[in-house]
Write an enzyme that holds these catalytic residues in place. Sequence first.
Site, PDB file in Angstrom:
ATOM      1  N   LYS A 215       0.730  -1.081  -0.053  1.00 37.35           N
ATOM      2  CA  LYS A 215       0.021  -0.413   0.057  1.00 37.35           C
ATOM      3  C   LYS A 215       0.874   1.217   0.098  1.00 37.35           C
ATOM      4  O   LYS A 215       0.317   2.174  -0.501  1.00 37.35           O
ATOM      5  CB  LYS A 215      -0.530  -0.118   0.883  1.00 37.35           C
ATOM      6  CG  LYS A 215      -2.380  -1.247   0.932  1.00 37.35           C
ATOM      7  CD  LYS A 215      -3.272  -1.445   2.617  1.00 37.35           C
ATOM      8  CE  LYS A 215      -4.099  -2.074   2.080  1.00 37.35           C
ATOM      9  NZ  LYS A 215      -5.697  -1.746   3.293  1.00 37.35           N
TER      10      LYS A 215
ATOM     11  N   GLY B  14      -1.965  -0.727  15.199  1.00 35.68           N
ATOM     12  CA  GLY B  14      -1.326  -0.369  13.295  1.00 35.68           C
ATOM     13  C   GLY B  14      -0.643   0.190  12.736  1.00 35.68           C
ATOM     14  O   GLY B  14      -0.805   1.405  13.544  1.00 35.68           O
ATOM     15  N   ALA B  15       0.104  -0.002  12.254  1.00 33.65           N
ATOM     16  CA  ALA B  15       1.231   1.626  11.648  1.00 33.65           C
ATOM     17  C   ALA B  15       0.919   1.471   9.826  1.00 33.65           C
ATOM     18  O   ALA B  15       1.463   2.361   9.172  1.00 33.65           O
ATOM     19  CB  ALA B  15       1.999   1.745  12.087  1.00 33.65           C
ATOM     20  N   GLY B  16       0.277   0.420   9.379  1.00 32.83           N
ATOM     21  CA  GLY B  16       0.629  -0.081   8.170  1.00 32.83           C
ATOM     22  C   GLY B  16      -0.315   0.788   7.262  1.00 32.83           C
ATOM     23  O   GLY B  16      -1.002   2.081   8.078  1.00 32.83           O
ATOM     24  N   GLY B  17      -0.915   0.524   6.527  1.00 28.44           N
ATOM     25  CA  GLY B  17      -1.819   1.796   5.571  1.00 28.44           C
ATOM     26  C   GLY B  17      -3.272   1.627   5.730  1.00 28.44           C
ATOM     27  O   GLY B  17      -3.524   2.837   5.861  1.00 28.44           O
TER      28      GLY B  17
END
Length: 169
Positions: A66, A118-121
């Site tokens: 992402k 979380g810290a992703g897309g």
Amino acid sequence: MSKLSLGLLGENISKSPSPILHNFIYNYFNIEAEYKLYEIKRESFHEKINYIIKNNYGLNVTMPYKELIIKYTKEVSDDAKKIGAINTIKGDIGYNTDYLAFKKMLSQYDIKTCLIMGAGGSARAASFAVSELDPDIILIYNRSVERAMNLINDLKKIGTNATYIQSLN
């Protein structure tokens, strides 16, 4: 008339039900389209991605691409640019529909404190959507402190109070 080619791009997606669901709907409504999986390993992403984008009408993008996919699109929507993540490509333009969905869904609530896991897309999309609701604070929990801090710093750049939490206890 040839079928529109669409698909899901990601890593470790071989068990995704997306092709079954999309193709069922296309067949049911007599839509000339086919939805495929594009499972690409990170080491071959660079050599394959331009061909996949060029040969598909649209793509859904999932982990872990992402954020990486941005530099392979011709244009990026303002929302996706701000978030730093794309989950949808139409033609060669990248969008973040997660952000739009979170924003619409959460806009009816008065959010004061928000925990993002979380810290992703997707977490980035949710964080930026929540930030527009003017919360007192956004708490970020993530296994990787570095990724969490990157998200927190990006949120602080737009004036959002965000902090890292080490434990969910």
